[in-house]
Design a protein around this motif. Structure first.
Motif, PDB file in Angstrom:
ATOM      1  N   LYS A   1      12.427   5.585   5.101  1.00 13.00           N
ATOM      2  CA  LYS A   1      13.310   4.840   5.988  1.00 13.00           C
ATOM      3  C   LYS A   1      12.903   3.380   6.061  1.00 13.00           C
ATOM      4  O   LYS A   1      12.858   2.766   7.130  1.00 13.00           O
ATOM      5  N   LEU A   2      12.573   2.811   4.927  1.00  9.52           N
ATOM      6  CA  LEU A   2      12.257   1.376   4.884  1.00  9.52           C
ATOM      7  C   LEU A   2      13.374   0.662   4.141  1.00  9.52           C
ATOM      8  O   LEU A   2      13.936   1.188   3.195  1.00  9.52           O
ATOM      9  N   TYR A   3      13.700  -0.549   4.587  1.00  5.87           N
ATOM     10  CA  TYR A   3      14.702  -1.321   3.869  1.00  5.87           C
ATOM     11  C   TYR A   3      14.001  -2.166   2.805  1.00  5.87           C
ATOM     12  O   TYR A   3      12.836  -2.519   2.960  1.00  5.87           O
ATOM     13  N   VAL A   4      14.741  -2.438   1.757  1.00  3.55           N
ATOM     14  CA  VAL A   4      14.195  -3.310   0.706  1.00  3.55           C
ATOM     15  C   VAL A   4      15.222  -4.393   0.409  1.00  3.55           C
ATOM     16  O   VAL A   4      16.380  -4.088   0.150  1.00  3.55           O
ATOM     17  N   THR A   5      14.815  -5.635   0.493  1.00  5.68           N
ATOM     18  CA  THR A   5      15.739  -6.720   0.151  1.00  5.68           C
ATOM     19  C   THR A   5      15.172  -7.522  -1.001  1.00  5.68           C
ATOM     20  O   THR A   5      13.959  -7.675  -1.143  1.00  5.68           O
ATOM     21  N   LEU A   6      16.096  -8.011  -1.813  1.00  4.85           N
ATOM     22  CA  LEU A   6      15.678  -8.819  -2.954  1.00  4.85           C
ATOM     23  C   LEU A   6      16.476 -10.105  -2.925  1.00  4.85           C
ATOM     24  O   LEU A   6      17.689 -10.083  -2.796  1.00  4.85           O
ATOM     25  N   SER A   7      15.786 -11.237  -3.011  1.00  3.65           N
ATOM     26  CA  SER A   7      16.536 -12.493  -3.088  1.00  3.65           C
ATOM     27  C   SER A   7      16.006 -13.283  -4.266  1.00  3.65           C
ATOM     28  O   SER A   7      14.802 -13.532  -4.390  1.00  3.65           O
ATOM     29  N   LEU A   8      16.918 -13.639  -5.152  1.00  2.00           N
ATOM     30  CA  LEU A   8      16.542 -14.433  -6.313  1.00  2.00           C
ATOM     31  C   LEU A   8      17.098 -15.839  -6.112  1.00  2.00           C
ATOM     32  O   LEU A   8      18.270 -16.002  -5.856  1.00  2.00           O
ATOM     33  N   SER A   9      16.256 -16.824  -6.271  1.00  2.00           N
ATOM     34  CA  SER A   9      16.731 -18.186  -6.019  1.00  2.00           C
ATOM     35  C   SER A   9      17.686 -18.601  -7.132  1.00  2.00           C
ATOM     36  O   SER A   9      17.575 -18.120  -8.276  1.00  2.00           O
TER      37      SER A   9
ATOM     38  N   LYS B   1       4.884   1.876   7.353  1.00  2.00           N
ATOM     39  CA  LYS B   1       5.428   3.117   7.923  1.00  2.00           C
ATOM     40  C   LYS B   1       6.803   2.881   8.478  1.00  2.00           C
ATOM     41  O   LYS B   1       7.593   3.790   8.615  1.00  2.00           O
ATOM     42  N   GLU B   2       7.062   1.641   8.826  1.00  2.00           N
ATOM     43  CA  GLU B   2       8.375   1.333   9.361  1.00  2.00           C
ATOM     44  C   GLU B   2       8.697  -0.113   9.018  1.00  2.00           C
ATOM     45  O   GLU B   2       7.819  -0.869   8.592  1.00  2.00           O
ATOM     46  N   GLY B   3       9.969  -0.440   9.229  1.00  2.00           N
ATOM     47  CA  GLY B   3      10.381  -1.807   8.909  1.00  2.00           C
ATOM     48  C   GLY B   3      10.845  -1.872   7.475  1.00  2.00           C
ATOM     49  O   GLY B   3      11.666  -1.065   7.059  1.00  2.00           O
ATOM     50  N   GLY B   4      10.364  -2.833   6.706  1.00  2.00           N
ATOM     51  CA  GLY B   4      10.867  -2.923   5.332  1.00  2.00           C
ATOM     52  C   GLY B   4      10.098  -3.912   4.496  1.00  2.00           C
ATOM     53  O   GLY B   4       9.105  -4.499   4.919  1.00  2.00           O
TER      54      GLY B   4
ATOM     55  N   VAL C   1       6.257 -10.891  -1.857  1.00  2.00           N
ATOM     56  CA  VAL C   1       6.632  -9.566  -1.340  1.00  2.00           C
ATOM     57  C   VAL C   1       6.046  -9.444   0.059  1.00  2.00           C
ATOM     58  O   VAL C   1       4.839  -9.422   0.243  1.00  2.00           O
ATOM     59  N   LYS C   2       6.969  -9.344   1.023  1.00  6.89           N
ATOM     60  CA  LYS C   2       6.514  -9.295   2.425  1.00  6.89           C
ATOM     61  C   LYS C   2       6.765  -7.916   2.956  1.00  6.89           C
ATOM     62  O   LYS C   2       7.847  -7.364   2.783  1.00  6.89           O
ATOM     63  N   ASP C   3       5.790  -7.353   3.621  1.00  7.34           N
ATOM     64  CA  ASP C   3       6.047  -6.046   4.220  1.00  7.34           C
ATOM     65  C   ASP C   3       5.660  -6.079   5.697  1.00  7.34           C
ATOM     66  O   ASP C   3       4.964  -6.990   6.152  1.00  7.34           O
ATOM     67  N   THR C   4       6.155  -5.066   6.402  1.00 12.23           N
ATOM     68  CA  THR C   4       5.885  -5.010   7.842  1.00 12.23           C
ATOM     69  C   THR C   4       4.952  -3.859   8.108  1.00 12.23           C
ATOM     70  O   THR C   4       5.125  -3.112   9.052  1.00 12.23           O
ATOM     71  N   GLY C   5       4.016  -3.698   7.281  1.00 10.42           N
ATOM     72  CA  GLY C   5       3.184  -2.506   7.353  1.00 10.42           C
ATOM     73  C   GLY C   5       1.922  -2.717   8.160  1.00 10.42           C
ATOM     74  O   GLY C   5       1.852  -3.572   9.064  1.00 10.42           O
ATOM     75  N   SER C   6       0.932  -1.960   7.801  1.00  9.53           N
ATOM     76  CA  SER C   6      -0.263  -1.905   8.640  1.00  9.53           C
ATOM     77  C   SER C   6      -1.142  -3.138   8.490  1.00  9.53           C
ATOM     78  O   SER C   6      -2.108  -3.310   9.195  1.00  9.53           O
ATOM     79  N   GLY C   7      -0.833  -3.985   7.544  1.00  7.49           N
ATOM     80  CA  GLY C   7      -1.615  -5.213   7.441  1.00  7.49           C
ATOM     81  C   GLY C   7      -3.023  -4.941   6.940  1.00  7.49           C
ATOM     82  O   GLY C   7      -3.449  -3.806   6.745  1.00  7.49           O
ATOM     83  N   ILE C   8      -3.710  -6.011   6.735  1.00  9.94           N
ATOM     84  CA  ILE C   8      -5.091  -5.890   6.230  1.00  9.94           C
ATOM     85  C   ILE C   8      -5.956  -6.840   7.046  1.00  9.94           C
ATOM     86  O   ILE C   8      -5.548  -7.939   7.388  1.00  9.94           O
ATOM     87  N   ASN C   9      -7.143  -6.394   7.303  1.00 12.58           N
ATOM     88  CA  ASN C   9      -8.119  -7.258   7.927  1.00 12.58           C
ATOM     89  C   ASN C   9      -8.426  -8.418   6.962  1.00 12.58           C
ATOM     90  O   ASN C   9      -8.778  -8.173   5.813  1.00 12.58           O
ATOM     91  N   PRO C  10      -8.253  -9.651   7.405  1.00 11.49           N
ATOM     92  CA  PRO C  10      -8.459 -10.771   6.472  1.00 11.49           C
ATOM     93  C   PRO C  10      -9.803 -10.730   5.760  1.00 11.49           C
ATOM     94  O   PRO C  10      -9.933 -11.199   4.642  1.00 11.49           O
ATOM     95  N   GLN C  11     -10.792 -10.125   6.397  1.00  5.20           N
ATOM     96  CA  GLN C  11     -12.097 -10.087   5.722  1.00  5.20           C
ATOM     97  C   GLN C  11     -12.083  -9.140   4.532  1.00  5.20           C
ATOM     98  O   GLN C  11     -12.908  -9.268   3.647  1.00  5.20           O
ATOM     99  N   ASP C  12     -11.141  -8.179   4.549  1.00  5.49           N
ATOM    100  CA  ASP C  12     -11.126  -7.212   3.456  1.00  5.49           C
ATOM    101  C   ASP C  12     -10.376  -7.721   2.246  1.00  5.49           C
ATOM    102  O   ASP C  12     -10.387  -7.079   1.199  1.00  5.49           O
ATOM    103  N   ILE C  13      -9.651  -8.814   2.420  1.00  4.32           N
ATOM    104  CA  ILE C  13      -8.757  -9.253   1.335  1.00  4.32           C
ATOM    105  C   ILE C  13      -9.497  -9.485   0.019  1.00  4.32           C
ATOM    106  O   ILE C  13      -9.048  -9.022  -1.017  1.00  4.32           O
ATOM    107  N   PRO C  14     -10.629 -10.136   0.019  1.00  2.00           N
ATOM    108  CA  PRO C  14     -11.280 -10.356  -1.281  1.00  2.00           C
ATOM    109  C   PRO C  14     -11.636  -9.056  -1.973  1.00  2.00           C
ATOM    110  O   PRO C  14     -11.632  -8.961  -3.176  1.00  2.00           O
TER     111      PRO C  14
END
Lengths: 161, 740
Positions: free
Chosen positions: B437-445, B475-478, B514-527
């Protein structure tokens, strides 16, 4: 009736001239006085530039005679500056290859190697060789140009070799 | 009575007394006469006598006195008048001379006395000089001894030899009974007897370093006399006789980092050894100052020699260590190489061996799916298919990564449909997203080109991976996907400061977000995300699919495409944005360029191909210049000729599109001109093309031309056709692809 009788005398002369010209060119190329580069030069001569080859050739004569003088002066010095001699020969080689003077160019190459070795006798001999080749070439070119003029005066076009 | 002119003596003479007087007078006269003779004799003998006149006077005086006494002899008896007159004369003369002499003596005697004083003074001086001479000699002796000792000590670099030699030589020079060296122990609390002169192998005597006598010695750099009862001096069995005087001196033990000549006497961390010297016990010898000085100098020299030996030891040890390390490194390298080779072999085998069965399973399972199945069977087959697909992906990922790491992966470049790729990814991901139940949008410039040149398969893999992650962890959003052409403002991302993409006419940078509305990541874990096999704990609790290789592989692919990928998240629960930029080629740039100089053959002849093209020709050979000019004019160019570098720089303007330089000119100033031309035009695009004409295309010439940024090299002599094709290539493609 022979084929020749179908043409007027002028045309006959023209044809003769053109044949003579072609024969001459063939011999010049065969004896390697000139090479392909000269043919390129001739291609550049057109209506907008009718005397291109003549101009180039006269410039070549002027340049070369100056260079030959410089060379003989340089080699007559008590302490021969081989670098200077080499520079002159380099110039001569450049101009002769631009004009397609094959034998002169080769003589210049040999001359340059003697200069590098600083071999005075070799250089003197080469200078003589170069001078001789140059005058031979000059002769040929003058004949060539004269023939071309005659053809043009007779109203014809210079045949392409 | 006959009158005689005799003179009567003064008083009647007594016979005996008279006789004595007579004799005395005689002797007096004798003596008086002999004194001048003696004087003359001795003065003649001596070389120096300044007072001759005095001598004469004195001689006269004496002689006259003698004469007087002599004449007196005759006056004892009756004597004639003549005698009396002579006597008187003699006396008068004597008186005169005596007075003169007396007067003279007043002047002379002080002089004579002062001579005496001077003599005394000189004697004292001589004695003093003698003493000083003695001192200098002793000093020189000492110096000689020191030099000899130093020479002996410094002639070896072995620590033990140095110390032994010191003791031996000192013992010899100063005639010592015993000489010992106490070295500090490792702990620094005690001094241990290390070397002695007489004992061959000193057994470990130790003395605590805090002993007052020792502290006193360590406190000064002079040699100090110590009591022979102090523990350091009790080296010999106490004999019957008085033990000789003992002197101790400190020997600084220098470390490498203490070696500063400027503060030589003041050392920061002081470690000292103690040298103890004992004079022979039954001699009455005392320590002389010069001997003490000798000892001090030797102690210093020993310190220096020891440090040299220490330095040498250090460097030898370091060298040995290095050699060992080299051997170890070599071994490690060989082992690593073996390991890599083994792994490659393994991968090569597994590649084939693993894929084949996988394909078989997948193919047959999908075939099975097509047949008639019961619902349970269908479910089972679907599970098999899903699992085997996952396994196949894993195998591919692992193998891909190894190849990526080896650097043996090459991109498959081809033209592909960019828009189509995005649509396909969208189609692939939509089903999964809709299940969640997630939406997916695509925009091409709008400025995104339809077609691009690159590796389609791998780009899709990256895109799928990124989008797949977005879907996986929401889990929700898109999800919103946007693709555009990266502009220069967005080219420099603050998150990627070392990424400087430079777009050109043939390439562009694709930017995908690619943007999602998900659980996110702790910025320290990104590397950590981009490292292989690392998964943060919170993510693993989700439906864990994928081995953690996905992002690592994507990053590698993006790097191969000369791009950059990064993730942004504001924190847990706040969603995540993934952005990547890759370099793609633009399709059809060569056909779309609208250049005025394009080959448009006129109907009659191919003469004028480049009408009005402004060209600058630099050649210092008149004939060659004329020929090349003729060539270019024949092709329709508007040619300006110059015959030197300076003139070239003066004349050049941004109207000139091409510069031909004859590089058969000796000297380097042709290349310099090229550099200056580049400098003149700030953007490469505004500047002209620079082409070198040369009589020889050897590697050196070509390299020099490339180094200064020339756009091409042509071999002389140039034919019309060659020049025509050169100009076409330059103007169409911007680069001379080969120097014919």
């Amino acid at each position: 009736m022979s084929i020749q009788a179908n043409y007027g005398t002028m045309e006959l002369n023209l044809m003769q001239l053109q044949n003579q010209y072609l024969e001459f060119m063939r011999s010049v190329y065969r004896e390697e006085f000139l090479d392909e580069q000269f043919a390129q030069l001739q291609k550049l001569q057109d209506d907008s530039n009718p005397d291109f080859v003549g101009e180039v050739v006269s410039l070549f004569f002027e340049d070369s005679e100056k260079l030959l003088n410089n060379l003989s002066t340089a080699l007559q010095q008590q302490f021969v500056d081989f670098k200077q001699v080499d520079a002159h020969v380099h110039q001569f080689k450049g101009s002769s290859s631009s004009i397609g003077a094959y034998r002169v160019k080769n003589a210049c190459c040999t001359f340059r190697s003697y200069c590098e070795e600083r071999n005075f006798e070799g250089c003197v001999k080469c200078l003589q060789l170069v001078t001789r080749e140059y005058y031979l070439l000059k002769n040929k070119l003058e004949t060539l140009l004269r023939l071309e003029h005659q053809i043009l005066r007779a109203g014809g076009t210079v045949p392409l070799h | 009575m006959e009158s005689c002119n005799c003179i009567e003596p003064q008083w009647p003479a007594d016979e005996l007394l008279m006789r004595y007087q007579y004799i005395s007078d005689f002797f007096i006269a004798l003596a008086y006469f002999s004194i001048p003779l003696e004087l003359v004799y001795f003065v003649k003998k001596s070389a120096v006598f300044p007072y001759r006149w005095v001598l004469v006077q004195f001689g006269a005086f004496i002689v006259l006195c003698g004469a007087t006494h002599l004449i007196n002899l005759w006056t004892f008896n009756m004597h004639s008048r003549t005698v009396a007159i002579v006597m008187t004369a003699a006396k008068v003369l004597t008186a005169a001379v005596s007075c003169a002499t007396a007067l003279m003596l007043v002047h002379i005697i002080p002089d004579l006395l002062s001579v005496k004083t001077r003599e005394l003074f000189l004697k004292n001086k001589a004695a003093e000089l003698d003493r000083e001479m003695g001192l200098i000699r002793t000093q020189e002796e000492t110096g000689r001894h020191v030099r000899m000792l130093t020479h002996e000590i410094r002639s070896t670099l072995d620590r033990h030899t140095i110390l032994k030699t010191t003791l031996v030589e000192l013992g010899r020079t100063l005639a010592l009974e015993e000489c010992a060296l106490w070295m500090p122990t490792r702990s620094g609390v005690e001094l241990q007897l290390s070397y002695t002169l007489r004992h061959q192998n000193p057994v470990g005597f130790t003395v605590p370093i805090q002993h007052p006598a020792i502290t006193a010695v360590f406190g000064t750099n002079r040699a100090v006399k110590i009591s022979s009862n102090s523990p350091v001096a009790r080296l010999r069995p106490s004999g019957r006789y008085m033990p000789g005087e003992v002197v101790a001196v400190r020997v600084p033990l220098l470390h490498l980092n203490n070696f500063q000549i400027n503060d030589w006497p003041e050392l920061s961390t002081k470690r000292y050894a103690l040298m103890v010297l004992m004079l022979p016990s039954d001699s009455a010898r005392q320590w002389h100052v010069h001997e003490l000085e000798l000892v001090e100098v030797v102690a210093d020299q020993v310190a220096v020699a020891l440090s040299h030996a220490a330095i040498l030891e250090e460097s030898m040890r370091a060298r040995d260590l290095l050699m060992e390390q080299n051997v170890a490194l070599d071994l490690a390298r060989r082992e690593a190489e073996t390991a890599v080779r083994a792994r490659n072999d393994f991968l090569a085998v597994m590649n084939h061996e693993m894929r084949t069965p996988m394909h078989a399973i997948i193919a047959l399972s999908s075939l099975l799916q097509e047949t008639e199945l019961t619902p349970e069977q269908r479910l089972m087959v679907e599970t098999i298919l899903k699992s085997s697909n996952l396994l196949a992906t894993l195998i591919n990922d692992v193998l891909d990564l190894s190849r990526l790491e080896d650097g043996s992966l090459q991109l498959d470049i081809s033209v592909f449909d960019l828009h189509g790729l995005f649509k396909e990814v969208l189609n692939l991901i939509k089903p999964i997203a809709s299940v969640k139940k997630l939406y997916v949008t695509l925009s091409l410039s709008p400025d995104l080109p339809e077609y691009a040149i690159g590796d389609e398969k791998r780009l899709m893999q990256v895109l799928l991976n990124v989008v797949g992650n977005a879907v996986k962890f929401s889990k929700e959003g898109g999800i919103s996907i946007s693709a555009s052409v990266a502009k220069s403002e967005s080219l420099r991302d603050p998150r990627a400061p070392d990424f400087f993409p430079v777009p050109s006419d043939h390439h562009f940078y694709l930017r995908v977000q690619v943007k999602d509305t998900g659980s996110g990541i702790n910025p320290q874990d990104i590397p950590k995300l981009f490292t292989k096999f690392a998964q943060s704990q919170s993510l693993a609790t989700r439906n864990a699919g994928g081995s953690g290789l996905g992002l690592a592989i994507s990053k590698r692919f993006v790097n191969l495409m000369e791009g950059h990928i990064w993730l942004d998240s504001e924190g847990l629960g706040k969603g995540c944005t993934a952005v990547f930029m890759v370099k793609l080629g633009t399709r059809g740039c060569s056909n779309e360029a609208k250049l005025p100089y394009l080959a448009r053959a006129t109907t009659n002849h191919m003469r004028t191909n480049f009408p009005g093209l402004k060209v600058l020709l630099m050649d210092d050979n008149g004939v060659s210049r004329m020929v090349t000019k003729g060539l270019l004019v024949h092709l329709g160019c508007d040619v300006t000729t110059v015959n030197s570098g300076d003139e070239c720089l003066r004349v050049i303007s941004n109207e000139h599109k091409v510069v031909f330089m004859d590089v058969s000119l000796p000297g380097l100033d042709v290349y310099e001109v090229a550099v200056r031309i580049h400098e003149k035009f700030s953007k490469r695009r505004d500047g002209p093309f620079i082409v070198a004409l040369t009589g020889n295309t050897d590697r050196v010439t070509k390299e020099s031309c490339m180094r200064v940024g020339m756009d091409g090299v042509i071999l002389k002599p140039v034919s019309v056709d060659k020049m025509r094709s050169v100009l076409s290539e330059l103007l169409d493609h911007g680069v001379l692809l080969e120097a014919k």
